[in-house]
Design a protein around this motif. Structure first.
Motif, PDB file in Angstrom:
ATOM      1  N   PRO A 124       0.793  -1.238   0.000  1.00  0.00           N
ATOM      2  CA  PRO A 124       0.000   0.000   0.000  1.00  0.00           C
ATOM      3  C   PRO A 124       0.822   1.283   0.000  1.00  0.00           C
ATOM      4  O   PRO A 124       0.333   2.326  -0.407  1.00  0.00           O
ATOM      5  CB  PRO A 124      -0.847  -0.107   1.270  1.00  0.00           C
ATOM      6  CG  PRO A 124      -0.203  -1.146   2.103  1.00  0.00           C
ATOM      7  CD  PRO A 124       0.562  -2.049   1.191  1.00  0.00           C
ATOM      8  N   SER A 125       2.064   1.204   0.399  1.00  0.00           N
ATOM      9  CA  SER A 125       2.897   2.419   0.412  1.00  0.00           C
ATOM     10  C   SER A 125       3.229   2.901  -0.996  1.00  0.00           C
ATOM     11  O   SER A 125       3.700   4.025  -1.165  1.00  0.00           O
ATOM     12  CB  SER A 125       4.194   2.155   1.179  1.00  0.00           C
ATOM     13  OG  SER A 125       4.972   1.173   0.515  1.00  0.00           O
ATOM     14  N   THR A 126       2.984   2.075  -2.025  1.00  0.00           N
ATOM     15  CA  THR A 126       3.265   2.485  -3.400  1.00  0.00           C
ATOM     16  C   THR A 126       2.148   3.328  -3.989  1.00  0.00           C
ATOM     17  O   THR A 126       2.301   3.895  -5.060  1.00  0.00           O
ATOM     18  CB  THR A 126       3.490   1.279  -4.335  1.00  0.00           C
ATOM     19  OG1 THR A 126       2.273   0.542  -4.448  1.00  0.00           O
ATOM     20  CG2 THR A 126       4.604   0.396  -3.809  1.00  0.00           C
ATOM     21  N   GLY A 127       1.013   3.408  -3.313  1.00  0.00           N
ATOM     22  CA  GLY A 127      -0.146   4.153  -3.816  1.00  0.00           C
ATOM     23  C   GLY A 127       0.137   5.625  -3.948  1.00  0.00           C
ATOM     24  O   GLY A 127       0.896   6.213  -3.187  1.00  0.00           O
ATOM     25  N   ILE A 128      -0.482   6.203  -4.952  1.00  0.00           N
ATOM     26  CA  ILE A 128      -0.343   7.647  -5.210  1.00  0.00           C
ATOM     27  C   ILE A 128      -1.737   8.233  -5.239  1.00  0.00           C
ATOM     28  O   ILE A 128      -2.632   7.702  -5.899  1.00  0.00           O
ATOM     29  CB  ILE A 128       0.348   7.898  -6.556  1.00  0.00           C
ATOM     30  CG1 ILE A 128       1.757   7.294  -6.547  1.00  0.00           C
ATOM     31  CG2 ILE A 128       0.410   9.371  -6.860  1.00  0.00           C
ATOM     32  CD1 ILE A 128       2.432   7.282  -7.892  1.00  0.00           C
ATOM     33  N   ILE A 129      -1.924   9.334  -4.559  1.00  0.00           N
ATOM     34  CA  ILE A 129      -3.208  10.019  -4.586  1.00  0.00           C
ATOM     35  C   ILE A 129      -3.203  10.952  -5.781  1.00  0.00           C
ATOM     36  O   ILE A 129      -2.364  11.847  -5.880  1.00  0.00           O
ATOM     37  CB  ILE A 129      -3.459  10.801  -3.289  1.00  0.00           C
ATOM     38  CG1 ILE A 129      -3.497   9.835  -2.100  1.00  0.00           C
ATOM     39  CG2 ILE A 129      -4.745  11.608  -3.386  1.00  0.00           C
ATOM     40  CD1 ILE A 129      -3.568  10.508  -0.758  1.00  0.00           C
ATOM     41  N   ASP A 130      -4.119  10.709  -6.725  1.00  0.00           N
ATOM     42  CA  ASP A 130      -4.216  11.564  -7.911  1.00  0.00           C
ATOM     43  C   ASP A 130      -4.819  12.897  -7.535  1.00  0.00           C
ATOM     44  O   ASP A 130      -5.818  12.961  -6.831  1.00  0.00           O
ATOM     45  CB  ASP A 130      -5.067  10.902  -9.000  1.00  0.00           C
ATOM     46  CG  ASP A 130      -4.393   9.668  -9.568  1.00  0.00           C
ATOM     47  OD1 ASP A 130      -3.144   9.664  -9.614  1.00  0.00           O
ATOM     48  OD2 ASP A 130      -5.104   8.733  -9.960  1.00  0.00           O
TER      49      ASP A 130
END
Length: 135
Positions: free
Chosen positions: A127-133
């Protein structure tokens, strides 16, 4: 001394975040690199190279297979890798049909489907790879 642009952008590395960025960059190149003037439709090298008989489809199939290979390096389950390989194979097989395949490449985005599979896996397992658009 030379400037290493790829390293500056975080595209180099074996960590899940770097792999995610590489796959996202390849998907954008293949599916959404250009916007057709006068429309809101984005196309990429997959649709454009598909206009070149045989060679264009083989090149974009190899680029799509690279996404599957990167997913394998993430340790994704085999069933997901087979699903992704099926998307690339289906896109390549139908895309190789003259005229019909060119229209098909415009609408069927196997690399975008594969990116969605990779993102779902990464969001669950890394989950740390997620990016908030940001809009």
């Amino acid at each position: 001394m030379t400037f290493d642009f790829a390293a500056a952008q975080g595209l180099v590395g074996r960590d899940p975040a770097a792999v995610r960025r590489r796959i996202e960059a390849m998907e954008q190149l293949l599916e959404r690199a250009f916007t057709i003037p006068g429309t809101n439709r984005a196309v990429g090298l997959d649709a454009i190279a598909g206009l070149i008989p045989v060679a264009g489809d083989l090149v974009t199939a190899a680029m799509g297979a690279w996404i599957v290979w990167e997913a394998r390096n993430l340790g994704m389950p085999k069933w997901q890798l087979w699903r992704m390989a099926g998307n690339v194979g289906f896109d390549t097989a139908i895309g190789a049909i003259p005229f019909v395949g060119d229209a098909f490449d415009f609408f069927f985005r196997s690399n975008s489907k594969n990116l969605a599979i990779v993102r779902k896996h990464l969001d669950r397992h890394h989950p740390s790879t997620g990016i908030i658009d940001q809009a």
